[in-house]
Design a protein around this motif. Structure first.
Motif, PDB file in Angstrom:
ATOM      1  N   LEU A  43       0.850  -1.191   0.000  1.00 21.33           N
ATOM      2  CA  LEU A  43       0.000   0.000   0.000  1.00 21.33           C
ATOM      3  C   LEU A  43       0.884   1.240   0.000  1.00 21.33           C
ATOM      4  O   LEU A  43       1.850   1.311   0.755  1.00 21.33           O
ATOM      5  CB  LEU A  43      -0.880   0.032   1.249  1.00 21.33           C
ATOM      6  N   ARG A  44       0.537   2.179  -0.822  1.00 22.22           N
ATOM      7  CA  ARG A  44       1.233   3.462  -0.822  1.00 22.22           C
ATOM      8  C   ARG A  44       0.244   4.520  -0.344  1.00 22.22           C
ATOM      9  O   ARG A  44      -0.106   5.440  -1.064  1.00 22.22           O
ATOM     10  CB  ARG A  44       1.755   3.774  -2.223  1.00 22.22           C
ATOM     11  N   SER A  45      -0.211   4.339   0.867  1.00 19.51           N
ATOM     12  CA  SER A  45      -1.289   5.167   1.384  1.00 19.51           C
ATOM     13  C   SER A  45      -0.775   6.433   2.054  1.00 19.51           C
ATOM     14  O   SER A  45       0.146   6.381   2.866  1.00 19.51           O
ATOM     15  CB  SER A  45      -2.105   4.368   2.401  1.00 19.51           C
ATOM     16  N   PRO A  46      -1.396   7.577   1.754  1.00 21.93           N
ATOM     17  CA  PRO A  46      -1.055   8.803   2.480  1.00 21.93           C
ATOM     18  C   PRO A  46      -1.397   8.696   3.968  1.00 21.93           C
ATOM     19  O   PRO A  46      -0.866   9.440   4.776  1.00 21.93           O
ATOM     20  CB  PRO A  46      -1.919   9.882   1.819  1.00 21.93           C
ATOM     21  N   LEU A  47      -2.271   7.762   4.327  1.00 21.14           N
ATOM     22  CA  LEU A  47      -2.638   7.598   5.734  1.00 21.14           C
ATOM     23  C   LEU A  47      -1.437   7.183   6.575  1.00 21.14           C
ATOM     24  O   LEU A  47      -1.376   7.474   7.765  1.00 21.14           O
ATOM     25  CB  LEU A  47      -3.747   6.551   5.881  1.00 21.14           C
ATOM     26  N   VAL A  48      -0.490   6.511   5.953  1.00 14.95           N
ATOM     27  CA  VAL A  48       0.709   6.075   6.662  1.00 14.95           C
ATOM     28  C   VAL A  48       1.722   7.216   6.748  1.00 14.95           C
ATOM     29  O   VAL A  48       2.419   7.366   7.740  1.00 14.95           O
ATOM     30  CB  VAL A  48       1.334   4.852   5.947  1.00 14.95           C
ATOM     31  N   ARG A  49       1.763   8.052   5.710  1.00 11.87           N
ATOM     32  CA  ARG A  49       2.815   9.065   5.609  1.00 11.87           C
ATOM     33  C   ARG A  49       2.424  10.446   6.121  1.00 11.87           C
ATOM     34  O   ARG A  49       3.280  11.247   6.438  1.00 11.87           O
ATOM     35  CB  ARG A  49       3.245   9.197   4.144  1.00 11.87           C
ATOM     36  N   SER A  50       1.138  10.748   6.177  1.00  9.12           N
ATOM     37  CA  SER A  50       0.733  12.126   6.440  1.00  9.12           C
ATOM     38  C   SER A  50      -0.264  12.223   7.591  1.00  9.12           C
ATOM     39  O   SER A  50      -1.273  11.518   7.606  1.00  9.12           O
ATOM     40  CB  SER A  50       0.102  12.707   5.166  1.00  9.12           C
ATOM     41  N   ARG A  51       0.025  13.116   8.516  1.00 12.90           N
ATOM     42  CA  ARG A  51      -0.929  13.372   9.604  1.00 12.90           C
ATOM     43  C   ARG A  51      -2.184  14.055   9.074  1.00 12.90           C
ATOM     44  O   ARG A  51      -3.282  13.817   9.558  1.00 12.90           O
ATOM     45  CB  ARG A  51      -0.287  14.252  10.671  1.00 12.90           C
ATOM     46  N   LEU A  52      -2.008  14.913   8.096  1.00 15.89           N
ATOM     47  CA  LEU A  52      -3.145  15.617   7.505  1.00 15.89           C
ATOM     48  C   LEU A  52      -4.153  14.619   6.930  1.00 15.89           C
ATOM     49  O   LEU A  52      -5.361  14.775   7.097  1.00 15.89           O
ATOM     50  CB  LEU A  52      -2.658  16.574   6.406  1.00 15.89           C
ATOM     51  N   ALA A  53      -3.651  13.581   6.281  1.00 15.05           N
ATOM     52  CA  ALA A  53      -4.534  12.580   5.677  1.00 15.05           C
ATOM     53  C   ALA A  53      -5.311  11.795   6.721  1.00 15.05           C
ATOM     54  O   ALA A  53      -6.318  11.169   6.401  1.00 15.05           O
ATOM     55  CB  ALA A  53      -3.724  11.622   4.807  1.00 15.05           C
ATOM     56  N   ARG A  54      -4.863  11.822   7.974  1.00 13.96           N
ATOM     57  CA  ARG A  54      -5.551  11.075   9.034  1.00 13.96           C
ATOM     58  C   ARG A  54      -6.586  11.913   9.780  1.00 13.96           C
ATOM     59  O   ARG A  54      -7.240  11.410  10.691  1.00 13.96           O
ATOM     60  CB  ARG A  54      -4.524  10.503  10.012  1.00 13.96           C
ATOM     61  N   LEU A  55      -6.740  13.168   9.414  1.00 10.78           N
ATOM     62  CA  LEU A  55      -7.772  13.996  10.044  1.00 10.78           C
ATOM     63  C   LEU A  55      -9.148  13.414   9.717  1.00 10.78           C
ATOM     64  O   LEU A  55      -9.350  12.860   8.628  1.00 10.78           O
ATOM     65  CB  LEU A  55      -7.678  15.440   9.551  1.00 10.78           C
ATOM     66  N   PRO A  56     -10.114  13.538  10.633  1.00  8.53           N
ATOM     67  CA  PRO A  56     -11.395  12.845  10.471  1.00  8.53           C
ATOM     68  C   PRO A  56     -12.060  12.958   9.101  1.00  8.53           C
ATOM     69  O   PRO A  56     -12.310  11.957   8.466  1.00  8.53           O
ATOM     70  CB  PRO A  56     -12.260  13.450  11.573  1.00  8.53           C
ATOM     71  N   PHE A  57     -12.343  14.119   8.600  1.00  8.16           N
ATOM     72  CA  PHE A  57     -13.042  14.210   7.313  1.00  8.16           C
ATOM     73  C   PHE A  57     -12.120  13.828   6.159  1.00  8.16           C
ATOM     74  O   PHE A  57     -12.512  13.107   5.243  1.00  8.16           O
ATOM     75  CB  PHE A  57     -13.595  15.625   7.105  1.00  8.16           C
ATOM     76  N   VAL A  58     -10.891  14.297   6.232  1.00 10.18           N
ATOM     77  CA  VAL A  58      -9.925  14.030   5.164  1.00 10.18           C
ATOM     78  C   VAL A  58      -9.675  12.527   5.044  1.00 10.18           C
ATOM     79  O   VAL A  58      -9.589  11.984   3.942  1.00 10.18           O
ATOM     80  CB  VAL A  58      -8.601  14.787   5.431  1.00 10.18           C
ATOM     81  N   ARG A  59      -9.589  11.847   6.179  1.00  7.42           N
ATOM     82  CA  ARG A  59      -9.335  10.405   6.184  1.00  7.42           C
ATOM     83  C   ARG A  59     -10.401   9.656   5.380  1.00  7.42           C
ATOM     84  O   ARG A  59     -10.095   8.757   4.598  1.00  7.42           O
ATOM     85  CB  ARG A  59      -9.304   9.881   7.619  1.00  7.42           C
ATOM     86  N   GLY A  60     -11.648  10.031   5.560  1.00  6.97           N
ATOM     87  CA  GLY A  60     -12.727   9.374   4.827  1.00  6.97           C
ATOM     88  C   GLY A  60     -12.596   9.548   3.328  1.00  6.97           C
ATOM     89  O   GLY A  60     -12.803   8.604   2.559  1.00  6.97           O
ATOM     90  N   VAL A  61     -12.238  10.753   2.903  1.00  2.00           N
ATOM     91  CA  VAL A  61     -12.065  11.022   1.472  1.00  2.00           C
ATOM     92  C   VAL A  61     -10.891  10.209   0.924  1.00  2.00           C
ATOM     93  O   VAL A  61     -10.983   9.596  -0.145  1.00  2.00           O
ATOM     94  CB  VAL A  61     -11.854  12.537   1.223  1.00  2.00           C
TER      95      VAL A  61
END
Length: 200
Positions: A43-61
């Motif tokens: 997986l090359r997921s931004p969820l692993v690399r970025s705190r911003l991507a883990r924010l509640p609304f952003v994470r869902g998108v």
């Protein structure tokens, strides 16, 4: 602190399933000769690399986009496994097919309900009633579409793989060995199934 158990998910593909874990996406599908094709990628997921991507609304998108991306790519890969080398569509053919499918879906599930409620606007002055009517038309089209395609043998097989994927996830989550005998008792429905989003 006790580590959270890994949540796995997946989807049915042509003659097989895709399973997504925390760090890997795996695909297994049956070839026309009966052998099992296996593929996996990290997986090359931004969820692993970025705190911003883990924010509640952003994470869902991000998760929705990743699910679509991996799902479509693995579906297309499973389709190519079913074809001979000289029958391969290539990137252009795949793009054309996906574009046509997307266009057809938009026309059927967005265009038709919008057109129907636009024509009924003179008879139904309430915007709330129009919106509810449009939603009900969409729901009826979706259910009708699913019922209609369920009569196609190939689609029934994909539905069966979808249920098998759920059964496997259930067995894994309960700590059972992933053997047909231990998987079979589990239900084909799963509470985290993304298909439920179709009804939202």
């Amino acid at each position: 602190m006790k580590q959270q158990p890994a949540l796995y998910g997946g989807q049915a593909v042509i003659e097989g399933v895709m399973i997504r874990g925390r760090r890997t996406v795996a695909l297994a599908c049956r070839k026309p000769n009966g052998d099992i094709y296996r593929y996996r990628e990290a997986l090359r997921s931004p969820l692993v690399r970025s705190r911003l991507a883990r924010l509640p609304f952003v994470r869902g998108v991000v998760v929705l986009w990743e699910s679509l991306d991996y799902g479509i790519r693995m579906l297309m890969r499973s389709a190519e496994v079913q074809l001979d080398q000289d029958e391969q569509l290539g990137t252009g053919g795949n793009t054309l097919i996906m574009g046509a499918a997307l266009g057809g879906a938009l026309l059927l599930f967005i265009g038709v309900p919008y057109l129907a409620t636009s024509l009924a606007r003179a008879m139904i002055p309430s915007s709330v009633v129009l919106n509810v009517t449009e939603g009900l038309i969409r729901l009826a089209l979706l259910v009708g579409y699913l019922v209609a395609i369920s009569f196609l043998p190939d689609v029934r097989r994909v539905f069966a793989y979808h249920g098998a994927e759920h059964m496997t996830i259930h067995a894994f989550e309960h700590g059972d060995p992933l053997t047909p005998e231990r998987i079979e008792p589990y239900p084909t429905a799963h509470p985290r199934c993304g298909t439920a989003f179709l009804l939202l």
